[in-house]
Design an enzyme around this catalytic site. Structure first.
Site, PDB file in Angstrom:
ATOM      1  N   ARG A 226       0.850  -1.187   0.000  1.00 42.15           N
ATOM      2  CA  ARG A 226       0.000   0.000   0.000  1.00 42.15           C
ATOM      3  C   ARG A 226       0.888   1.239   0.000  1.00 42.15           C
ATOM      4  O   ARG A 226       1.970   1.237   0.617  1.00 42.15           O
ATOM      5  CB  ARG A 226      -0.917   0.028   1.233  1.00 42.15           C
ATOM      6  CG  ARG A 226      -2.080  -0.934   1.175  1.00 42.15           C
ATOM      7  CD  ARG A 226      -3.121  -0.507   0.137  1.00 42.15           C
ATOM      8  NE  ARG A 226      -4.279  -1.384   0.099  1.00 42.15           N
ATOM      9  CZ  ARG A 226      -4.486  -2.325  -0.818  1.00 42.15           C
ATOM     10  NH1 ARG A 226      -3.611  -2.516  -1.779  1.00 42.15           N
ATOM     11  NH2 ARG A 226      -5.582  -3.054  -0.793  1.00 42.15           N
ATOM     12  N   HIS A 274      -1.756   0.910  -9.828  1.00 46.19           N
ATOM     13  CA  HIS A 274      -2.405  -0.065  -8.936  1.00 46.19           C
ATOM     14  C   HIS A 274      -3.082  -1.190  -9.729  1.00 46.19           C
ATOM     15  O   HIS A 274      -4.295  -1.363  -9.673  1.00 46.19           O
ATOM     16  CB  HIS A 274      -3.410   0.627  -8.005  1.00 46.19           C
ATOM     17  CG  HIS A 274      -3.758  -0.216  -6.806  1.00 46.19           C
ATOM     18  ND1 HIS A 274      -4.062   0.301  -5.578  1.00 46.19           N
ATOM     19  CD2 HIS A 274      -3.843  -1.562  -6.649  1.00 46.19           C
ATOM     20  CE1 HIS A 274      -4.321  -0.677  -4.719  1.00 46.19           C
ATOM     21  NE2 HIS A 274      -4.192  -1.828  -5.365  1.00 46.19           N
TER      22      HIS A 274
HETATM   23  P1  NDP Z   1      -2.168 -11.617   4.119  1.00 42.56           P
HETATM   24  O1  NDP Z   1      -3.027 -11.011   5.152  1.00 42.56           O
HETATM   25  O2  NDP Z   1      -2.401 -13.021   3.696  1.00 42.56           O
HETATM   26  O3  NDP Z   1      -0.626 -11.552   4.605  1.00 42.56           O
HETATM   27  C1  NDP Z   1      -0.073 -10.463   5.242  1.00 42.56           C
HETATM   28  C2  NDP Z   1       1.365 -10.786   5.620  1.00 42.56           C
HETATM   29  O4  NDP Z   1       1.975  -9.624   6.193  1.00 42.56           O
HETATM   30  C3  NDP Z   1       1.468 -11.904   6.649  1.00 42.56           C
HETATM   31  O5  NDP Z   1       2.578 -12.722   6.387  1.00 42.56           O
HETATM   32  C4  NDP Z   1       1.703 -11.129   7.951  1.00 42.56           C
HETATM   33  O6  NDP Z   1       2.416 -11.856   8.949  1.00 42.56           O
HETATM   34  C5  NDP Z   1       2.555  -9.986   7.443  1.00 42.56           C
HETATM   35  N1  NDP Z   1       2.517  -8.843   8.358  1.00 42.56           N
HETATM   36  C6  NDP Z   1       1.444  -8.095   8.732  1.00 42.56           C
HETATM   37  N2  NDP Z   1       1.816  -7.147   9.613  1.00 42.56           N
HETATM   38  C7  NDP Z   1       3.144  -7.315   9.805  1.00 42.56           C
HETATM   39  C8  NDP Z   1       4.100  -6.666  10.608  1.00 42.56           C
HETATM   40  N3  NDP Z   1       3.769  -5.637  11.423  1.00 42.56           N
HETATM   41  N4  NDP Z   1       5.371  -7.105  10.583  1.00 42.56           N
HETATM   42  C9  NDP Z   1       5.715  -8.148   9.792  1.00 42.56           C
HETATM   43  N5  NDP Z   1       4.865  -8.822   8.994  1.00 42.56           N
HETATM   44  C10 NDP Z   1       3.590  -8.401   9.013  1.00 42.56           C
HETATM   45  O7  NDP Z   1      -2.224 -10.644   2.881  1.00 42.56           O
HETATM   46  P2  NDP Z   1      -1.969 -10.950   1.331  1.00 42.56           P
HETATM   47  O8  NDP Z   1      -0.680 -11.658   1.179  1.00 42.56           O
HETATM   48  O9  NDP Z   1      -3.173 -11.573   0.736  1.00 42.56           O
HETATM   49  O10 NDP Z   1      -1.873  -9.444   0.754  1.00 42.56           O
HETATM   50  C11 NDP Z   1      -0.890  -8.565   1.237  1.00 42.56           C
HETATM   51  C12 NDP Z   1      -1.167  -7.140   0.802  1.00 42.56           C
HETATM   52  O11 NDP Z   1      -0.872  -6.974  -0.567  1.00 42.56           O
HETATM   53  C13 NDP Z   1      -2.628  -6.672   0.903  1.00 42.56           C
HETATM   54  O12 NDP Z   1      -2.974  -6.344   2.232  1.00 42.56           O
HETATM   55  C14 NDP Z   1      -2.634  -5.478  -0.011  1.00 42.56           C
HETATM   56  O13 NDP Z   1      -2.260  -4.329   0.704  1.00 42.56           O
HETATM   57  C15 NDP Z   1      -1.553  -5.819  -1.039  1.00 42.56           C
HETATM   58  N6  NDP Z   1      -2.129  -6.121  -2.354  1.00 42.56           N
HETATM   59  C16 NDP Z   1      -1.826  -5.301  -3.404  1.00 42.56           C
HETATM   60  C17 NDP Z   1      -2.296  -5.566  -4.664  1.00 42.56           C
HETATM   61  C18 NDP Z   1      -1.908  -4.718  -5.818  1.00 42.56           C
HETATM   62  O14 NDP Z   1      -2.476  -4.862  -6.909  1.00 42.56           O
HETATM   63  N7  NDP Z   1      -0.931  -3.832  -5.654  1.00 42.56           N
HETATM   64  C19 NDP Z   1      -3.174  -6.712  -4.939  1.00 42.56           C
HETATM   65  C20 NDP Z   1      -3.422  -7.516  -3.777  1.00 42.56           C
HETATM   66  C21 NDP Z   1      -2.913  -7.217  -2.539  1.00 42.56           C
HETATM   67  P3  NDP Z   1       1.833 -13.226   9.567  1.00 42.56           P
HETATM   68  O15 NDP Z   1       1.996 -14.241   8.467  1.00 42.56           O
HETATM   69  O16 NDP Z   1       2.702 -13.507  10.697  1.00 42.56           O
HETATM   70  O17 NDP Z   1       0.400 -12.949   9.905  1.00 42.56           O
HETATM   71  C1  OXD Z   2      -6.002  -5.752  -3.275  1.00 43.65           C
HETATM   72  C2  OXD Z   2      -5.557  -4.787  -4.295  1.00 43.65           C
HETATM   73  O1  OXD Z   2      -5.866  -5.474  -2.082  1.00 43.65           O
HETATM   74  O2  OXD Z   2      -5.870  -4.979  -5.487  1.00 43.65           O
HETATM   75  O3  OXD Z   2      -6.477  -6.833  -3.669  1.00 43.65           O
HETATM   76  O4  OXD Z   2      -4.873  -3.830  -3.946  1.00 43.65           O
END
Ligand code: NDP
Ligand code: OXD
Length: 311
Positions: A226, A274
């Site tokens: 993000r 995005h």
């Molecule tokens: P998940 O919720 O499955 O995974 C999040 C990961 O981040 C987990 O491994 C979590 O740790 C880790 N995490 C969260 N907070 C912290 C922290 N403070 N310190 C260290 N690690 C942390 O999310 P997704 O993988 O499905 O998606 C990730 C992000 O990607 C979304 O939230 C979104 O913002 C972004 N995204 C962007 C897109 C784009 O088109 N640009 C498309 C889709 C998503 P733990 O495993 O220990 O819980």
């Molecule tokens: C998502 C994105 O969060 O597209 O899936 O950013």
């Protein structure tokens, strides 16, 4: 199983989603919301972002299936009652799109594609070297649905891959770090840093000068998490000083990125609007159908956001 699902978001194309459910999950009836529609009795809805007032009209809502993986906007909406499960999208189309985007950008930085393109524009035959992938240190912040898949993919392409998450985990062939006290060893000497974190109070501004200082000189940043995770001024300074050689940015604090924003014209920043990973309607319909079937049979939903953790 017969379920009614309301599409709450006018930004999503109803016809596309209706078609996806008709093809892949015909036992789910998709209903487009309209202001005059009586939504009492509706237990499930889908949407990309909150629509003001809609949740007050759905007193029986049990689960909200987000049409994306990042659900920070839903989590910040005080009109969504605490008992409503907010479910993050996890489906193969989204994951593969993210794998492709990150691999594309890692290879761009690894092989110096932008320098080659600049040389071609000037008809300059340059001698450009690059290390073997196993000598290229790449790190993925966030090892959830997407980060885990991306880290495994980069590893399978031979890169010296590290990962960082909140809780400890193991991924074959990937050096995994966890928690705030392991961020420094995780980032130390990385040449390509990929951010796939959700936006939470802890991750806001995490891509900043303090972090960049630990990277290898001339490293590259790929931010697909993000925009608010990046300190924009710190990025510009790091590019000016040579601390960072380039950045690929797909997400921004303000979207659409304003036309006058310096990122658009910066020679070392690659901007995409995005689009790193979009959900695929048909495979999303299948994923939602599977989730509703689980729920109706008394099993817990998967990928439910934890309101305390903020993702
Ligand atoms: P998940 O919720 O499955 O995974 C999040 C990961 O981040 C987990 O491994 C979590 O740790 C880790 N995490 C969260 N907070 C912290 C922290 N403070 N310190 C260290 N690690 C942390 O999310 P997704 O993988 O499905 O998606 C990730 C992000 O990607 C979304 O939230 C979104 O913002 C972004 N995204 C962007 C897109 C784009 O088109 N640009 C498309 C889709 C998503 P733990 O495993 O220990 O819980
Ligand atoms: C998502 C994105 O969060 O597209 O899936 O950013």
């Amino acid at each position: 199983m017969n379920a009614r699902l309301v599409l709450s978001d006018t930004g999503a194309n109803f016809a596309v989603w209706e078609d996806a459910f008709l093809k892949g999950a015909p036992d789910i009836q998709l209903i487009q919301d309209r202001p005059e529609r009586d939504l009492r009795g509706i237990r499930y809805c889908i949407g990309w972002k909150p629509v003001p007032g809609i949740f007050d009209r759905m007193p029986d809502l049990e689960a909200l299936f987000a049409l994306g993986a990042g659900v920070e906007r839903f989590l910040a909406d005080p009109t969504i009652p605490p008992q409503v499960r907010i479910v993050k999208m996890a489906e193969p189309g989204l994951t593969q799109a993210m794998e492709h985007y990150v691999l594309w950008q890692v290879l761009e930085h690894h092989r110096g594609i932008r320098e080659l393109a600049a040389a071609q524009r000037e008809a300059r035959w340059i001698d450009q070297t690059y290390p073997a992938p196993w000598d290229r240190r790449v790190g993925v912040m966030g090892l959830g649905t997407l980060g885990d898949a991306v880290a495994r993919l980069l590893r399978s392409f031979g890169f010296d891959t590290r990962g960082w998450s909140r809780s400890a985990k193991t991924i074959d062939g990937v050096r995994v770090f966890s928690g705030g006290d392991q961020i420094a060893p995780f980032v130390d000497g990385l040449e390509i840093l990929v951010c796939l974190l959700p936006l939470t109070p802890e991750t806001q501004g995490i891509l900043n000068a303090d972090l960049f200082r630990h990277l290898a000189r001339g490293a590259a940043l790929i931010n697909v998490g993000r925009g608010a995770q990046l300190n924009e001024a710190d990025l510009l300074s790091a590019l000016d000083s040579g601390r960072l050689a380039g950045a690929s940015l797909d997400v921004f604090a303000a979207e659409p990125l304003p036309p006058a924003h310096p990122f658009w014209r910066h020679p070392r920043i690659f901007v995409t609007p995005h689009l790193a990973a979009d959900v695929d309607p048909e495979s999303s319909a299948l994923a939602i159908q599977r989730q509703i079937a689980r729920f109706e049979s008394g099993q817990a939903l998967e990928h439910v956001a934890d309101r305390n953790r903020g993702y």
